[in-house]
Each structure stands twice: as structure tokens, then as C-alpha cells.
Design a protein around this motif. Structure first.
Motif, PDB file in Angstrom:
ATOM      1  N   PHE A   9       0.803  -1.223   0.000  1.00 35.22           N
ATOM      2  CA  PHE A   9       0.000   0.000   0.000  1.00 35.22           C
ATOM      3  C   PHE A   9       0.843   1.284   0.000  1.00 35.22           C
ATOM      4  O   PHE A   9       0.474   2.247  -0.684  1.00 35.22           O
ATOM      5  CB  PHE A   9      -0.955   0.008   1.198  1.00 35.22           C
ATOM      6  N   PRO A  10       1.967   1.357   0.761  1.00 40.38           N
ATOM      7  CA  PRO A  10       2.761   2.599   0.735  1.00 40.38           C
ATOM      8  C   PRO A  10       3.178   3.028  -0.671  1.00 40.38           C
ATOM      9  O   PRO A  10       3.134   4.222  -0.991  1.00 40.38           O
ATOM     10  CB  PRO A  10       3.979   2.256   1.608  1.00 40.38           C
ATOM     11  N   PHE A  11       3.573   2.078  -1.504  1.00 44.45           N
ATOM     12  CA  PHE A  11       3.946   2.407  -2.886  1.00 44.45           C
ATOM     13  C   PHE A  11       2.730   2.886  -3.677  1.00 44.45           C
ATOM     14  O   PHE A  11       2.809   3.857  -4.436  1.00 44.45           O
ATOM     15  CB  PHE A  11       4.583   1.196  -3.575  1.00 44.45           C
ATOM     16  N   ASP A  12       1.605   2.175  -3.504  1.00 42.19           N
ATOM     17  CA  ASP A  12       0.386   2.556  -4.225  1.00 42.19           C
ATOM     18  C   ASP A  12      -0.060   3.965  -3.827  1.00 42.19           C
ATOM     19  O   ASP A  12      -0.429   4.779  -4.683  1.00 42.19           O
ATOM     20  CB  ASP A  12      -0.739   1.556  -3.930  1.00 42.19           C
ATOM     21  N   TYR A  13      -0.009   4.215  -2.523  1.00 41.07           N
ATOM     22  CA  TYR A  13      -0.450   5.537  -2.060  1.00 41.07           C
ATOM     23  C   TYR A  13       0.502   6.622  -2.541  1.00 41.07           C
ATOM     24  O   TYR A  13       0.054   7.714  -2.933  1.00 41.07           O
ATOM     25  CB  TYR A  13      -0.539   5.590  -0.534  1.00 41.07           C
ATOM     26  N   TYR A  14       1.802   6.356  -2.529  1.00 44.56           N
ATOM     27  CA  TYR A  14       2.759   7.382  -2.948  1.00 44.56           C
ATOM     28  C   TYR A  14       2.595   7.710  -4.434  1.00 44.56           C
ATOM     29  O   TYR A  14       2.741   8.865  -4.840  1.00 44.56           O
ATOM     30  CB  TYR A  14       4.194   6.939  -2.653  1.00 44.56           C
ATOM     31  N   ARG A  15       2.275   6.699  -5.245  1.00 46.69           N
ATOM     32  CA  ARG A  15       1.993   6.970  -6.660  1.00 46.69           C
ATOM     33  C   ARG A  15       0.776   7.889  -6.791  1.00 46.69           C
ATOM     34  O   ARG A  15       0.768   8.818  -7.610  1.00 46.69           O
ATOM     35  CB  ARG A  15       1.735   5.659  -7.407  1.00 46.69           C
ATOM     36  N   TYR A  16      -0.250   7.596  -5.999  1.00 50.82           N
ATOM     37  CA  TYR A  16      -1.445   8.448  -6.017  1.00 50.82           C
ATOM     38  C   TYR A  16      -1.104   9.863  -5.547  1.00 50.82           C
ATOM     39  O   TYR A  16      -1.526  10.850  -6.174  1.00 50.82           O
ATOM     40  CB  TYR A  16      -2.516   7.835  -5.111  1.00 50.82           C
ATOM     41  N   PHE A  17      -0.318   9.966  -4.485  1.00 52.92           N
ATOM     42  CA  PHE A  17       0.089  11.270  -3.959  1.00 52.92           C
ATOM     43  C   PHE A  17       0.849  12.073  -5.007  1.00 52.92           C
ATOM     44  O   PHE A  17       0.617  13.275  -5.191  1.00 52.92           O
ATOM     45  CB  PHE A  17       0.955  11.062  -2.703  1.00 52.92           C
ATOM     46  N   LEU A  18       1.763  11.406  -5.714  1.00 50.57           N
ATOM     47  CA  LEU A  18       2.544  12.084  -6.758  1.00 50.57           C
ATOM     48  C   LEU A  18       1.653  12.581  -7.892  1.00 50.57           C
ATOM     49  O   LEU A  18       1.815  13.714  -8.369  1.00 50.57           O
ATOM     50  CB  LEU A  18       3.594  11.127  -7.327  1.00 50.57           C
ATOM     51  N   SER A  19       0.732  11.722  -8.329  1.00 53.59           N
ATOM     52  CA  SER A  19      -0.137  12.123  -9.433  1.00 53.59           C
ATOM     53  C   SER A  19      -1.021  13.304  -9.045  1.00 53.59           C
ATOM     54  O   SER A  19      -1.342  14.159  -9.877  1.00 53.59           O
ATOM     55  CB  SER A  19      -0.996  10.947  -9.899  1.00 53.59           C
ATOM     56  N   LYS A  20      -1.394  13.387  -7.770  1.00 51.89           N
ATOM     57  CA  LYS A  20      -2.156  14.546  -7.280  1.00 51.89           C
ATOM     58  C   LYS A  20      -1.259  15.781  -7.213  1.00 51.89           C
ATOM     59  O   LYS A  20      -1.646  16.876  -7.644  1.00 51.89           O
ATOM     60  CB  LYS A  20      -2.730  14.256  -5.897  1.00 51.89           C
ATOM     61  N   LYS A  21      -0.069  15.588  -6.694  1.00 47.71           N
ATOM     62  CA  LYS A  21       0.866  16.700  -6.517  1.00 47.71           C
ATOM     63  C   LYS A  21       1.231  17.356  -7.851  1.00 47.71           C
ATOM     64  O   LYS A  21       1.336  18.579  -7.944  1.00 47.71           O
ATOM     65  CB  LYS A  21       2.136  16.196  -5.824  1.00 47.71           C
ATOM     66  N   TYR A  22       1.392  16.527  -8.887  1.00 45.83           N
ATOM     67  CA  TYR A  22       1.817  17.050 -10.188  1.00 45.83           C
ATOM     68  C   TYR A  22       0.644  17.317 -11.128  1.00 45.83           C
ATOM     69  O   TYR A  22       0.840  17.574 -12.310  1.00 45.83           O
ATOM     70  CB  TYR A  22       2.822  16.092 -10.836  1.00 45.83           C
ATOM     71  N   GLY A  23      -0.562  17.241 -10.597  1.00 47.35           N
ATOM     72  CA  GLY A  23      -1.730  17.655 -11.370  1.00 47.35           C
ATOM     73  C   GLY A  23      -2.218  16.654 -12.391  1.00 47.35           C
ATOM     74  O   GLY A  23      -3.018  17.008 -13.271  1.00 47.35           O
ATOM     75  N   ILE A  24      -1.776  15.394 -12.291  1.00 47.44           N
ATOM     76  CA  ILE A  24      -2.268  14.366 -13.210  1.00 47.44           C
ATOM     77  C   ILE A  24      -3.622  13.843 -12.708  1.00 47.44           C
ATOM     78  O   ILE A  24      -4.589  13.772 -13.454  1.00 47.44           O
ATOM     79  CB  ILE A  24      -1.274  13.200 -13.334  1.00 47.44           C
ATOM     80  N   SER A  25      -3.669  13.490 -11.439  1.00 45.36           N
ATOM     81  CA  SER A  25      -4.898  12.964 -10.856  1.00 45.36           C
ATOM     82  C   SER A  25      -5.759  14.097 -10.297  1.00 45.36           C
ATOM     83  O   SER A  25      -5.251  15.062  -9.728  1.00 45.36           O
ATOM     84  CB  SER A  25      -4.577  11.980  -9.724  1.00 45.36           C
ATOM     85  N   THR A  26      -7.070  13.952 -10.480  1.00 46.98           N
ATOM     86  CA  THR A  26      -8.038  14.883  -9.888  1.00 46.98           C
ATOM     87  C   THR A  26      -8.932  14.136  -8.893  1.00 46.98           C
ATOM     88  O   THR A  26      -9.907  14.678  -8.395  1.00 46.98           O
ATOM     89  CB  THR A  26      -8.928  15.494 -10.987  1.00 46.98           C
ATOM     90  N   GLN A  27      -8.582  12.885  -8.625  1.00 47.68           N
ATOM     91  CA  GLN A  27      -9.418  11.997  -7.824  1.00 47.68           C
ATOM     92  C   GLN A  27      -9.203  12.248  -6.334  1.00 47.68           C
ATOM     93  O   GLN A  27      -8.062  12.324  -5.865  1.00 47.68           O
ATOM     94  CB  GLN A  27      -9.068  10.539  -8.162  1.00 47.68           C
ATOM     95  N   ASP A  28     -10.284  12.351  -5.569  1.00 45.65           N
ATOM     96  CA  ASP A  28     -10.120  12.498  -4.119  1.00 45.65           C
ATOM     97  C   ASP A  28      -9.782  11.139  -3.503  1.00 45.65           C
ATOM     98  O   ASP A  28      -9.939  10.087  -4.118  1.00 45.65           O
ATOM     99  CB  ASP A  28     -11.370  13.102  -3.469  1.00 45.65           C
ATOM    100  N   PHE A  29      -9.318  11.169  -2.264  1.00 47.01           N
ATOM    101  CA  PHE A  29      -8.816   9.963  -1.612  1.00 47.01           C
ATOM    102  C   PHE A  29      -9.897   8.888  -1.485  1.00 47.01           C
ATOM    103  O   PHE A  29      -9.639   7.706  -1.706  1.00 47.01           O
ATOM    104  CB  PHE A  29      -8.247  10.292  -0.237  1.00 47.01           C
ATOM    105  N   ASN A  30     -11.111   9.298  -1.120  1.00 47.40           N
ATOM    106  CA  ASN A  30     -12.190   8.317  -0.942  1.00 47.40           C
ATOM    107  C   ASN A  30     -12.490   7.565  -2.243  1.00 47.40           C
ATOM    108  O   ASN A  30     -12.690   6.351  -2.239  1.00 47.40           O
ATOM    109  CB  ASN A  30     -13.459   9.003  -0.432  1.00 47.40           C
ATOM    110  N   SER A  31     -12.518   8.304  -3.344  1.00 46.10           N
ATOM    111  CA  SER A  31     -12.771   7.675  -4.639  1.00 46.10           C
ATOM    112  C   SER A  31     -11.626   6.753  -5.020  1.00 46.10           C
ATOM    113  O   SER A  31     -11.845   5.649  -5.532  1.00 46.10           O
ATOM    114  CB  SER A  31     -12.960   8.749  -5.717  1.00 46.10           C
TER     115      SER A  31
END
Length: 421
Positions: free
Chosen positions: A120-142
């Protein structure tokens, strides 16, 4: 002994991670050739200074995570084995020697929960990065909701595969790999058949394209490609990502032409039609059948190698790994480790094949649309929306890129246009 092997594995992982860090962050490769500087393939021409900086930074971190996360997964499987957790999971199963599907279900569930937590730490960090760099627009719950769906879908398919696999191993420890391969063929085709209509809608809403004028033009292209589609589907991806995509999926009457709404919102009509022509090029070139054939062949080789490697590893290191016999369910982490390793080392070959097919699909779209400006603009927008590297380092290209680099794709269009002029 187990502690010694654990320390050695962690040390080797650390050395490998350090070498990959140096290669990716201090290699200096992947630049733009001098002959292409200032051309439409040069990101300095079509990306802002900030986009260039973010692209370089994001790509390096993402590439490093890729090369580190896979050996980390091997380390997780090794940890589960040498600590005796896998053997303990099997012993905790109720109703021993009764109802194999139930026993396997409990074991697979326990193993899946543990690996989900450890990875999970790797999966979450990928999600965090995509949010940080504006790729992902998905909120955490989704995002977590998608992860939970992934967990249960994977659990269901894994349970079916594992139950059949270990039943075959118990029937024949020497020929199980061949019987497993024969059963995997119809099962894999079945999954491809149901994915567009059952699995994909679990994650997103699909609905007919609202722009009927555009749908008519896309279906006209589909008719030329002889794709049996009556509708073009739109999927609501804007609530999850800023990236662009479109694809043709499924087999036979279950084929679907799908456009992300981000693609519709960001690209012009001609650019969208170019993307769709590319995707239809895969259908015309029958790439899905080549991929199925390639998958069938590589699965055969992979299962055969696994059947050879597993007994040897258990014979040499069975005491350290706490594995008593190959046909016991607690040997599953070793099976997963070996298959993951084989997939990783063979990925340059599969990626090379995929890149060739993508080149063919590009050529089909270029010839069909005869609109080089739209083609170049499409590739540039895809680069910007995903903050992609246009020319990654060699190892990154070999192991990560199932598509040609954007430098190659844009330069191909530009060169062909010059020849025509």
C-alpha cells in the motif's frame, strides 16, 4: 538461517535501489538530439518552462518507483515465506482436508490482505505524486474505493486460478504446467470478453457519446475498419484524471469504442479523430489476436519455467522458505515471486512487440487521416497532459514503454510530411 537470508535480501535490494537511483537521477541520458532541437518534436517548443521542469521531475520519480517497487514486491513474498507466515496461514485454515475451495479462499484472502497492506505505501505514494503534479483529480475516498474494487476483483480471479492450479499440481507434479496452460487459454479469452461489459463499469460510468455529430464521424471510420460497433461510448474520467485516452476494447460483438471525457474536452475534433483512427488501426491490423497469441505463448514458457524453478528452489532452500512441498498452498508466494520475476525480465521483449504494433497503428492513422498537423498536436497534448518524457533513458524505454517515445512518434509524422511536400 532465515534471518541471514533476510538480511542478505534487504542488503541486495538496497544496493539495487542505490544503483537505480544513480542511473535515473544522475544518468544525464534521455535528452533531445541536437538535430531535433527547435523542431515540433522538441518539448521546449510546445511545453512551458514549468511543464518541462515538472515533466522531468515527475518522470524521474515515477521511473525510480517502478524499478524499486517490483523488487520490493519480491522482498514481500520472500518475507512472507521465511517468517513462516505463509505456512501459518495454511495451518489457520478451518476444516482441514475438506472443501478445497473454502480452504483456498481463506488462504488467498489472508495472503491478499497482507500483501495489500505491505504494498500500500507504494500505491499511495503513486497516487500522492499524481495529485501533486496535477495528473490525478481523484479524491482519496474515490481512489480508495477503486482500490477496494480492485482487491475484490483480483481476489475472485486469483481464487479461481489458485484452486484450479493447485488441484492440477496435486494431480500431476510434473505435467501440471501444461494442463494449467491449456485451461488458461479459454479463461483469459473469457475475461477479455466480459471486461468491457462487466468489469470496466465497476470503476466508471459509460454512456453513449453525447456529441452525435462526432459519433457519426467516428462510426464512419469504424465502418471502414469493419469494427462491429453501433455506438461510441464516453466515460467520465475528468473526476479522476487530467490525462487523455481513447481505446477500442473487447472481442466480437462485445467490442466497444471508448473516449475519455478529458480527451473530448481538451482536443479538437480532428485530433480526436486521429486518436480514434490510431485505435482502429489496432483492430484493422488484428493486434488483439497477435496479443492473445503472444500471451498464450509467453504463458506456456512462463509456466514451464516456473514448473522447473519451483521444485529446484524448494529442494535447495525449502527449510529457509518454510515450504514443505510444491503442491501445498503455502508455496503460493514462491509461485508469485517466480512469475513476477519472469514477467519483469521478459518485459523488454513484450514492450518491443507492443511498440511495433503502436507504430503500425500510428501509420494507419497517418495514412487514413492525412492530417499531420492534427497528429503532431495530438502527440504534443498527450505529452503535456501526462507530463511524459519525450525521450526517456534506454532502460526506462526497454522496461516501461509499451508505446514508442513521443520524440519518435512526433518526428515520424514530421518526416513523412516533409517527404510528401
Amino acid at each position: 538461517m532465515a534471518k541471514k537470508w533476510g538480511i542478505i535480501a534487504i542488503f541486495l535490494f538496497g544496493v539495487y535501489a542505490l544503483l537505480m537511483y544513480v542511473y535515473i537521477f544522475h544518468n544525464g541520458g534521455g535528452g533531445i538530439p541536437a538535430t531535433l532541437k527547435g523542431t515540433v518534436a522538441d518539448p521546449n517548443v510546445f511545453m512551458s518552462e514549468r511543464e518541462l521542469y515538472l515533466s522531468e521531475e515527475y518522470s524521474r520519480i515515477k521511473n525510480f518507483l517502478f524499478f524499486v517497487s517490483i523488487p520490493y514486491e519480491w522482498l514481500v513474498y520472500l518475507f512472507i515465506l521465511i517468517t513462516g507466515l505463509s505456512l501459518a496461514f495454511e495451518r489457520w485454515i478451518p476444516l482441514q482436508n475438506k472443501w478445497a475451495i473454502l480452504q483456498n479462499g481463506v488462504y488467498v484472502f489472508l495472503l491478499s490482505v497482507l500483501t495489500f497492506i505491505l504494498l500500500f505505501p507504494f500505491d499511495y505514494y503513486r497516487y500522492f505524486l499524481s495529485k501533486k503534479y496535477g495528473i490525478s483529480t481523484q479524491d482519496f475516498n474515490s481512489w480508495m474505493s477503486d482500490n477496494v474494487i480492485d482487491f475484490w476483483v483480483n481476489l475472485g480471479t486469483t481464487l479461481v486460478i489458485v484452486t484450479v492450479l493447485y488441484w492440477l499440481i496435486n494431480k500431476s507434479t510434473k505435467r501440471w504446467w501444461l494442463n494449467a496452460w491449456l485451461l488458461m487459454i479459454p479463461f483469459s479469452i473469457f475475461l477479455m470478453f466480459i471486461q468491457p461489459v462487466i468489469i470496466d463499469p465497476l470503476y466508471n460510468d459509460f454512456y453513449p457519446l453525447t456529441n452525435k455529430e462526432l459519433e457519426t464521424k467516428i462510426l464512419a471510420l469504424a465502418e471502414q475498419a469493419k469494427i462491429p460497433a453501433e455506438h461510441v461510448y464516453e466515460v467520465n474520467m475528468a473526476e479522476k484524471t487530467n490525462a487523455l485516452n481513447a481505446y477500442v476494447t473487447g472481442i466480437g460483438n462485445n467490442s466497444r469504442i471508448v473516449l475519455w471525457d478529458t480527451t473530448l474536452n481538451r482536443l479538437s475534433e480532428n485530433e480526436i479523430l486521429f486518436i480514434m483512427a490510431h485505435e482502429m488501426g489496432h483492430y484493422v491490423e488484428k493486434h488483439i489476436y497477435f496479443k492473445i497469441a503472444g500471451y498464450i505463448l509467453t504463458t506456456l514458457v512462463g509456466l514451464w519455467l516456473t514448473a522447473k524453478i519451483m521444485p529446484w528452489v524448494i529442494h535447495r532452500f525449502g527449510r529457509v522458505l518454510k515450504i514443505k512441498r510444491v503442491n501445498a498452498i503455502h508455496s503460493l508466494p514462491l509461485f508469485l515471486l517466480i512469475t513476477s520475476f519472469l514477467l519483469f525480465v521478459s518485459s523488454p521483449i513484450s514492450n518491443y512487440s507492443s511498440r511495433y504494433q503502436e507504430i503500425r497503428a500510428d501509420q494507419y492513422a497517418i495514412d487514413l487521416m492525412n492530417d499531420p498537423e492534427a497528429a503532431v498536436k495530438t502527440f504534443q497534448e498527450l505529452t503535456k497532459s501526462g507530463l511524459s518524457e519525450v525521450n526517456p533513458p534506454l532502460l526506462v524505454k526497454w522496461f516501461r514503454y509499451s508505446h514508442p517515445t513521443m520524440l519518435e512518434r512526433i518526428n515520424k509524422v514530421a518526416n513523412e510530411n516533409e517527404l510528401k511536400e
